[in-house]
Design an enzyme around this catalytic site. Structure first.
Site, short mmCIF file in Angstrom:
data_model
loop_
_atom_site.label_atom_id
_atom_site.label_comp_id
_atom_site.label_asym_id
_atom_site.label_seq_id
_atom_site.Cartn_x
_atom_site.Cartn_y
_atom_site.Cartn_z
N ILE A 154 43.39 42.19 36.92
CA ILE A 154 43.72 42.46 38.49
C ILE A 154 44.18 41.53 39.06
CG2 ILE A 154 43.02 43.88 40.36
CD1 ILE A 154 40.95 45.27 38.76
N ALA A 231 37.57 45.09 45.40
CA ALA A 231 36.68 44.79 44.31
C ALA A 231 35.26 45.32 44.41
CB ALA A 231 36.46 43.19 43.90
N ARG A 232 34.18 44.76 45.27
CA ARG A 232 33.05 45.36 45.25
C ARG A 232 32.65 45.01 46.52
NH1 ARG A 232 34.01 48.08 41.78
NH2 ARG A 232 33.04 48.71 39.86
N ASP A 256 38.60 48.71 50.44
CA ASP A 256 38.57 50.00 49.38
C ASP A 256 37.23 50.23 49.10
OD1 ASP A 256 39.74 52.08 47.95
OD2 ASP A 256 39.36 51.07 46.19
P1 NAD Z 1 38.31 40.48 35.05
O1 NAD Z 1 36.93 40.37 34.40
O2 NAD Z 1 39.42 40.51 34.21
O3 NAD Z 1 38.46 39.39 36.23
C1 NAD Z 1 37.31 39.11 36.83
C2 NAD Z 1 37.87 37.43 37.28
O4 NAD Z 1 36.67 36.91 38.12
C3 NAD Z 1 37.56 36.43 35.85
O5 NAD Z 1 38.74 35.67 35.73
C4 NAD Z 1 36.38 35.73 36.29
O6 NAD Z 1 36.24 34.49 35.60
C5 NAD Z 1 36.49 35.53 37.72
N1 NAD Z 1 35.06 35.15 38.29
C6 NAD Z 1 33.65 35.37 37.85
N2 NAD Z 1 32.82 34.96 38.42
C7 NAD Z 1 33.75 34.19 39.60
C8 NAD Z 1 33.22 33.21 40.79
N3 NAD Z 1 32.03 33.17 40.97
N4 NAD Z 1 34.35 33.10 41.47
C9 NAD Z 1 35.59 33.11 41.16
N5 NAD Z 1 36.16 33.99 40.17
C10 NAD Z 1 35.05 34.29 39.46
O7 NAD Z 1 38.05 42.02 35.98
P2 NAD Z 1 39.13 42.60 36.41
O8 NAD Z 1 39.51 43.76 35.76
O9 NAD Z 1 40.28 41.93 37.15
O10 NAD Z 1 38.41 43.52 37.80
C11 NAD Z 1 37.76 42.71 39.03
C12 NAD Z 1 36.72 43.70 39.63
O11 NAD Z 1 37.66 44.50 40.32
C13 NAD Z 1 35.94 44.31 38.83
O12 NAD Z 1 34.75 43.56 38.51
C14 NAD Z 1 35.48 45.52 39.85
O13 NAD Z 1 34.41 45.10 40.54
C15 NAD Z 1 36.80 45.76 40.61
N6 NAD Z 1 37.41 46.93 40.43
C16 NAD Z 1 37.55 47.72 41.66
C17 NAD Z 1 38.47 49.04 41.48
C18 NAD Z 1 38.58 49.84 42.41
O14 NAD Z 1 39.00 50.97 42.33
N7 NAD Z 1 38.42 49.25 43.78
C19 NAD Z 1 38.74 49.16 40.19
C20 NAD Z 1 38.64 48.20 39.29
C21 NAD Z 1 37.85 47.24 39.24
#
Ligand code: NAD
Length: 327
Positions: A154, A231-232, A256
């Site tokens: 994302i 994200a969360r 969100d």
């Molecule tokens: P992803 O796993 O592709 O990317 C997550 C990134 O975070 C990775 O590159 C990872 O290395 C990095 N990361 C992990 N720990 C870290 C830290 N301590 N500091 C910095 N970076 C760190 O995940 P994604 O598909 O890009 O999704 C990201 C988040 O978005 C999900 O975990 C979820 O919580 C959230 N999300 C929200 C919705 C929504 O509807 N609002 C929908 C989907 C996902």
């Protein structure tokens, strides 16, 4: 072949019917979560699918396996509700869902623009025939520096989206992504906080990321910084964010997601007493935009989640693996 599908939402039915026809499946559908009381729906089935409200604990996997069912799919990305160890113990294959990052990434950019152009107070005024401009002066994205925390699927797509706006981009991740490095500059978190006009979070919720936006992080930000969190909720210490909004220590936030949103978001709670004071309090501010965890919610994403949920059960029953298989 028969699959029992729990927690079915209206918006999933069209795709479920399409898949049932395409693969000649009998789908037993219910809007109820899977509980010991509703398990009988899966009598004679070869697979079970749920969303995130069903407690897929050890007892449930034991009961499911005793019914001869060895395929389970969660039609969502998060599997916090699934005891994966127990699934393995009872020989049940498990998959989750996947969908394109574009829905959330587009939504993130929309929230940035809404904050920058003060869309929330402008919308309020429209409702009461107040067409004045005072206080609504915005800022242009091309003059901003955006800090992207987490450059996975994302985060990277947000950066790709933003590349058309001409803004500067900084990024931070524990693991650098070469594609993101082509679009922005990887810096330390401190430098990102110091130099960004807009900060957007795209990391998973982990021990290392819980409350990453707290007093200390906010103190390093520009006084008019805008924060976006798709994200969360628990990535932010919400009390510190409230304090920063009250003290005008930051320029605005768009959320969100919210800590302890479970049981509130995605439900109609109009006539209920909602016990999340921070949510109720923060919502009032003109520079705070809140939505009900809907960044993912597009027709394309729902179809993809349903397809993963059903096609993985099919694959498991045919002795094949599936791209979203976890166990
Ligand atoms: P992803 O796993 O592709 O990317 C997550 C990134 O975070 C990775 O590159 C990872 O290395 C990095 N990361 C992990 N720990 C870290 C830290 N301590 N500091 C910095 N970076 C760190 O995940 P994604 O598909 O890009 O999704 C990201 C988040 O978005 C999900 O975990 C979820 O919580 C959230 N999300 C929200 C919705 C929504 O509807 N609002 C929908 C989907 C996902």
């Amino acid at each position: 072949m028969k699959f029992a599908v729990y927690e079915v939402r209206e918006d999933e039915k069209k795709m479920l019917n399409t898949l049932a026809e395409r693969h000649h499946l009998e789908l037993a559908l219910t809007s109820d979560p899977l509980t010991p009381e509703t398990l009988s729906l899966a009598e004679g089935a070869q697979g079970i699918s749920t969303l995130g409200q069903s407690h897929m604990n050890r007892e449930m996997f034991k009961a499911v396996a005793e019914m001869g069912i060895h395929a389970y799919s969660a039609r969502c990305i998060g599997v916090n509700h699934v005891d994966l160890k127990a699934a393995k113990e009872f020989g049940v294959s498990v998959s989750n869902a996947s969908y394109s990052p574009h829905g959330v990434a587009d939504y993130t950019v929309m929230l940035m623009l809404m904050l920058l152009r003060k869309y929330k107070p402008a919308l309020w005024r429209q409702q009461v025939n107040d067409y004045s401009l005072g206080g609504l002066m915005g800022r242009e994205l091309c003059h901003m520096t955006v800090g992207v925390v987490g450059t996975g699927r994302i985060g990277l797509t947000v950066m790709q989206n933003l590349s058309g706006f001409g803004c500067g981009m900084l990024c931070y991740d524990v693991k650098e992504n070469p594609e993101a490095a082509k679009l922005g500059r990887y810096v330390s978190l401190t430098e990102l906080y110091n130099k960004s006009d807009i900060i957007t979070l795209h990391t998973p919720l982990l021990d290392s990321t819980r409350f990453m936006i707290g007093e200390e992080a906010i103190a390093q930000m520009k006084p008019d910084a805008l924060l976006v969190n798709c994200a969360r909720g628990e990535l932010m210490d919400i009390r510190a964010v409230i304090q920063a909004i009250e003290n005008e220590r930051i320029g605005g936030v768009a959320l969100d997601v919210f800590a302890d949103e479970d049981g509130i978001y995605h439900h109609d709670r109009r006539t209920d007493i909602i016990k999340n004071r921070d949510m109720a309090y923060l919502r009032q501010f003109p520079n705070v935009i809140m939505t009900q965890h809907m960044a993912f919610y597009t027709a394309e994403a729902v179809d993809s989640m349903v397809a993963c949920g059903i096609e993985s059960l099919l694959a498991f029953n045919e002795g094949k693996s599936y791209p979203c298989q976890i166990v």
